[in-house]
Design a protein around this motif. Structure first.
Motif, PDB file in Angstrom:
ATOM      1  N   HIS A  63       0.835  -1.199   0.000  1.00  0.00           N
ATOM      2  CA  HIS A  63       0.000   0.000   0.000  1.00  0.00           C
ATOM      3  C   HIS A  63       0.871   1.251   0.000  1.00  0.00           C
ATOM      4  N   TYR A  64       0.384   2.288  -0.665  1.00  0.00           N
ATOM      5  CA  TYR A  64       1.100   3.559  -0.716  1.00  0.00           C
ATOM      6  C   TYR A  64       0.614   4.495   0.389  1.00  0.00           C
ATOM      7  N   TYR A  65       1.563   5.263   0.932  1.00  0.00           N
ATOM      8  CA  TYR A  65       1.182   6.353   1.825  1.00  0.00           C
ATOM      9  C   TYR A  65       0.303   7.357   1.069  1.00  0.00           C
ATOM     10  N   TYR A  66      -0.664   7.915   1.768  1.00  0.00           N
ATOM     11  CA  TYR A  66      -1.428   9.032   1.230  1.00  0.00           C
ATOM     12  C   TYR A  66      -1.366  10.166   2.239  1.00  0.00           C
ATOM     13  N   LYS A  67      -0.939  11.343   1.792  1.00  0.00           N
ATOM     14  CA  LYS A  67      -0.827  12.526   2.638  1.00  0.00           C
ATOM     15  C   LYS A  67      -0.059  12.242   3.939  1.00  0.00           C
ATOM     16  N   ALA A  68       0.905  11.333   3.864  1.00  0.00           N
ATOM     17  CA  ALA A  68       1.808  11.051   4.990  1.00  0.00           C
ATOM     18  C   ALA A  68       1.116  10.458   6.209  1.00  0.00           C
ATOM     19  N   CYS A  69      -0.150  10.025   6.064  1.00  0.00           N
ATOM     20  CA  CYS A  69      -0.818   9.491   7.250  1.00  0.00           C
ATOM     21  C   CYS A  69      -1.897   8.461   6.942  1.00  0.00           C
ATOM     22  N   MET A  70      -2.431   8.437   5.728  1.00  0.00           N
ATOM     23  CA  MET A  70      -3.393   7.421   5.338  1.00  0.00           C
ATOM     24  C   MET A  70      -2.740   6.493   4.317  1.00  0.00           C
ATOM     25  N   PHE A  71      -3.471   5.457   3.883  1.00  0.00           N
ATOM     26  CA  PHE A  71      -2.874   4.452   3.010  1.00  0.00           C
ATOM     27  C   PHE A  71      -3.853   4.075   1.912  1.00  0.00           C
ATOM     28  N   SER A  72      -3.312   3.828   0.735  1.00  0.00           N
ATOM     29  CA  SER A  72      -4.149   3.532  -0.424  1.00  0.00           C
ATOM     30  C   SER A  72      -5.107   2.386  -0.131  1.00  0.00           C
ATOM     31  N   ASN A  73      -6.379   2.651  -0.405  1.00  0.00           N
ATOM     32  CA  ASN A  73      -7.450   1.654  -0.312  1.00  0.00           C
ATOM     33  C   ASN A  73      -7.658   1.080   1.088  1.00  0.00           C
ATOM     34  N   VAL A  74      -7.285   1.845   2.111  1.00  0.00           N
ATOM     35  CA  VAL A  74      -7.597   1.478   3.495  1.00  0.00           C
ATOM     36  C   VAL A  74      -8.474   2.597   4.057  1.00  0.00           C
ATOM     37  N   PRO A  75      -9.787   2.355   4.191  1.00  0.00           N
ATOM     38  CA  PRO A  75     -10.708   3.432   4.566  1.00  0.00           C
ATOM     39  C   PRO A  75     -10.619   3.808   6.053  1.00  0.00           C
ATOM     40  N   ASN A  76     -10.921   5.063   6.332  1.00  0.00           N
ATOM     41  CA  ASN A  76     -11.106   5.563   7.702  1.00  0.00           C
ATOM     42  C   ASN A  76      -9.989   5.123   8.653  1.00  0.00           C
ATOM     43  N   PHE A  77      -8.775   5.226   8.178  1.00  0.00           N
ATOM     44  CA  PHE A  77      -7.612   4.764   8.943  1.00  0.00           C
ATOM     45  C   PHE A  77      -6.483   5.765   8.749  1.00  0.00           C
ATOM     46  N   SER A  78      -5.822   6.122   9.852  1.00  0.00           N
ATOM     47  CA  SER A  78      -4.657   7.001   9.776  1.00  0.00           C
ATOM     48  C   SER A  78      -3.636   6.590  10.822  1.00  0.00           C
ATOM     49  N   ALA A  79      -2.384   6.941  10.570  1.00  0.00           N
ATOM     50  CA  ALA A  79      -1.296   6.584  11.480  1.00  0.00           C
ATOM     51  C   ALA A  79      -0.238   7.675  11.432  1.00  0.00           C
ATOM     52  N   VAL A  80       0.603   7.699  12.457  1.00  0.00           N
ATOM     53  CA  VAL A  80       1.669   8.702  12.532  1.00  0.00           C
ATOM     54  C   VAL A  80       3.026   8.018  12.424  1.00  0.00           C
ATOM     55  N   PHE A  81       3.830   8.466  11.473  1.00  0.00           N
ATOM     56  CA  PHE A  81       5.245   8.092  11.384  1.00  0.00           C
ATOM     57  C   PHE A  81       5.998   9.407  11.297  1.00  0.00           C
ATOM     58  N   GLY A  82       6.726   9.740  12.355  1.00  0.00           N
ATOM     59  CA  GLY A  82       7.341  11.061  12.466  1.00  0.00           C
ATOM     60  C   GLY A  82       8.424  11.314  11.437  1.00  0.00           C
ATOM     61  N   TYR A  83       8.939  12.512  11.454  1.00  0.00           N
ATOM     62  CA  TYR A  83      10.001  12.897  10.525  1.00  0.00           C
ATOM     63  C   TYR A  83      11.318  12.230  10.891  1.00  0.00           C
ATOM     64  N   LEU A  84      12.086  11.901   9.864  1.00  0.00           N
ATOM     65  CA  LEU A  84      13.437  11.394  10.084  1.00  0.00           C
ATOM     66  C   LEU A  84      14.406  12.543  10.324  1.00  0.00           C
ATOM     67  N   ASN A  85      14.066  13.723   9.814  1.00  0.00           N
ATOM     68  CA  ASN A  85      14.993  14.857   9.867  1.00  0.00           C
ATOM     69  C   ASN A  85      14.495  15.989  10.749  1.00  0.00           C
ATOM     70  N   ALA A  86      13.492  15.707  11.578  1.00  0.00           N
ATOM     71  CA  ALA A  86      12.950  16.734  12.479  1.00  0.00           C
ATOM     72  C   ALA A  86      12.197  16.028  13.604  1.00  0.00           C
ATOM     73  N   SER A  87      11.573  16.795  14.469  1.00  0.00           N
ATOM     74  CA  SER A  87      10.913  16.225  15.639  1.00  0.00           C
ATOM     75  C   SER A  87       9.657  15.435  15.257  1.00  0.00           C
ATOM     76  N   TRP A  88       9.431  14.357  15.988  1.00  0.00           N
ATOM     77  CA  TRP A  88       8.272  13.486  15.777  1.00  0.00           C
ATOM     78  C   TRP A  88       6.962  14.271  15.858  1.00  0.00           C
ATOM     79  N   THR A  89       6.851  15.147  16.850  1.00  0.00           N
ATOM     80  CA  THR A  89       5.595  15.821  17.130  1.00  0.00           C
ATOM     81  C   THR A  89       5.185  16.770  16.018  1.00  0.00           C
ATOM     82  N   LEU A  90       6.123  17.281  15.245  1.00  0.00           N
ATOM     83  CA  LEU A  90       5.768  18.153  14.133  1.00  0.00           C
ATOM     84  C   LEU A  90       4.827  17.429  13.177  1.00  0.00           C
ATOM     85  N   ARG A  91       5.135  16.165  12.872  1.00  0.00           N
ATOM     86  CA  ARG A  91       4.250  15.385  11.999  1.00  0.00           C
ATOM     87  C   ARG A  91       2.947  15.047  12.732  1.00  0.00           C
ATOM     88  N   ALA A  92       3.059  14.641  14.006  1.00  0.00           N
ATOM     89  CA  ALA A  92       1.862  14.257  14.754  1.00  0.00           C
ATOM     90  C   ALA A  92       0.851  15.396  14.791  1.00  0.00           C
TER      91      ALA A  92
END
Length: 505
Positions: free
Chosen positions: A371-400
């Motif tokens: 599955h592909y990431y969508y907008k850095a938090c959802m995944f292709s063809n997975v409905p009503n689902f989101s997740a957080v994977f923080g930045y590798l080059n900055a603080s985790w919470t910025l993405r959260a």
């Protein structure tokens, strides 16, 4: 409850994990989607996630707290590089002041999540400490479970570990009240965990040796942010925090880009910092990695504490490879040997996708690597689902923070349009050009590429690594973008024309 003909649910949004990501999502729901009911489930007995799990000496943030802190809650401590207890205090205060604690079900490990399009809801199966099973239902599943395996850290499988007569510890499972006074300690590894443990243990240990296979790029930084503390004295707290956060985000971005564009300049700067700190104890071979800065995360050294321990002869660094453990220490491939009473294997984490939870969509098990990431938090063809994977080059919470706000925008759009299903529809994955955005040489990243979701070479199908751009896109970009499709229970989701979706919004 959300509009539509969907079946009833126990809560509109179920948040898995009561660490930084989960707490941030709960507050964002209160702020931006107050009509949404929500609950949190946490597998541990306490909140805090990473900051509750790790208890090794000196545990601290490896980012400044003006960016690791939330956008909605100023960091009020004098130290910007904070220790674990201070971060836990910050999280607990937020949870109590905003009445979130009563919504958390502790000691509940999620062992399954099943989406049913016919009823437009998730059924989540949980297990308590005694092995008892229970279920709860939700319209939206928000995964704030972090990115690494809580049960099994990376095991380097060192030869002869059963022969060693002392203690072998992994930072992820630190024993309570460990007595290391007067003992010889070897810490294997050279990342953020190792350089935190070494100076922290050097106060009581006879000597602490950091054993590294290859050097790491270190950046020395004051533990206190002088500008931030000055601004707090002359400005309202929220404004001072906002300015400092902006400053630090820009500085992170500038350093990262310079490391990519002019790596030799950054190498020279970092090396000069260490030379100045260590003086005649500086050895170029020990502190010059074979890769460029920011090909792995820069390792933060607050107040040069790691180098101060070296100057005091309480700590040292050895660059070598391990041949084997023996009864009293470690045999090295160079022929040298290190005596040890305690060996700390700070050899890294194992990544885990979706908290290792089996996720099914209409009965089919989701293989995240397909599955592909969508907008850095959802995944292709997975409905009503989101997740957080923080930045590798900055603080985790910025993405959260930006993910939580984006999900609230999606939920509000669903309410406005009377829909109950949001699905990043991808009919033809072959139409995308896949790209490995994890161009970091860090072992924990490279070991896990085979299980990670896919990334395309263009937005929105990628986990972008540019916070400044992402924040604008996630905050202002159209929700109905022609990719994210909206429908109701039992309906088949198809990609609708962009103009039609824009009109619906």
């Amino acid at each position: 409850m959300m509009a539509g003909t969907a079946s009833p649910v126990d809560q509109d949004v179920l948040i898995v994990g009561a660490g930084i990501s989960g707490i941030g999502m709960a507050v964002h729901l209160q702020m931006y989607s107050p009509d949404r009911s929500f609950g949190l489930v946490e597998r541990r007995a306490d909140l805090g996630g990473t900051w509750d799990l790790f208890r090794y000496p000196g545990i601290r943030s490896d980012s400044d707290m003006h960016t690791l802190g939330f956008v909605f809650e100023p960091w009020k401590h004098e130290k910007t590089i904070a220790d674990g207890p201070a971060i836990l205090e910050y999280l607990n205060r937020i949870v109590d002041e905003r009445h979130i604690r009563e919504r958390i079900r502790f000691n509940r490990k999620v062992v399954g999540a099943d989406w049913d399009s016919a009823t437009a809801r998730w059924t989540v199966t949980m297990e308590d400490d005694a092995g008892g099973k229970s279920t709860t239902t939700a319209r939206w599943l928000y995964l704030g479970a972090g990115y690494y395996d809580y049960d099994s850290p990376f095991d380097a499988n060192f030869t002869g570990r059963d022969d060693f007569q002392g203690q072998i510890l992994h930072p992820q499972f630190w024993p309570k009240d460990l007595d290391y006074a007067g003992k010889k300690v070897v810490v294997i590894g050279s990342g953020a965990t190792a350089v935190t443990i070494v100076p922290a243990m050097s106060d009581k240990a006879a000597h602490v040796t950091m054993l590294q296979r290859t050097p790491t790029w270190f950046a020395i930084r004051p533990a206190k942010d002088g500008i931030a503390n000055f601004l707090r004295k002359i400005l309202p707290e929220e404004l001072a925090y906002k300015i400092t956060r902006y400053k630090n985000v820009k500085m992170q971005d500038i350093v990262f880009r310079k490391a990519r564009d002019k790596p030799e300049k950054v190498k020279e700067f970092l090396s000069k910092q260490i030379k100045k700190s260590l003086g005649d104890k500086y050895d170029a071979a020990t502190f010059t990695p074979p890769y460029n800065p920011w090909e792995q995360r820069l390792c933060l050294i607050p107040d040069a504490d790691f180098f101060e321990a070296m100057k005091a002869d309480k700590a040292s660094v050895v660059t070598d490879h391990i041949e084997r453990f023996d009864a009293g220490g470690i045999q090295l491939k160079s022929g040298k040997r290190l005596d040890a009473d305690i060996i700390v294997t700070a050899t890294g984490l194992s990544l885990a996708v979706a908290g290792k939870i089996p996720v099914r969509v209409d009965g089919a098990l989701v293989d995240w690597s397909e599955h592909y990431y969508y907008k850095a938090c959802m995944f292709s063809n997975v409905p009503n689902f989101s997740a957080v994977f923080g930045y590798l080059n900055a603080s985790w919470t910025l993405r959260a923070d930006i993910v939580a706000e984006f999900v609230c925008r999606v939920l509000n759009h669903m309410n406005q349009t009377g829909t109950t299903i949001a699905n990043p529809a991808l009919a033809d994955p072959a139409s995308l050009t896949e790209e490995n955005i994890f161009d970091f040489s860090s072992g924990y990243i490279q070991r896990s590429l085979h299980i990670m979701p896919k990334n395309a070479d263009k937005l929105p199908w990628r986990l972008n690594q540019n916070y400044i751009q992402d924040r604008i896109d996630m905050k202002t970009g159209a929700i109905a973008d022609g990719v994210l499709t909206f429908s109701n229970a039992g309906a088949v989701t198809k990609a609708a024309p962009a103009a039609e979706l824009e009109a619906a919004e």
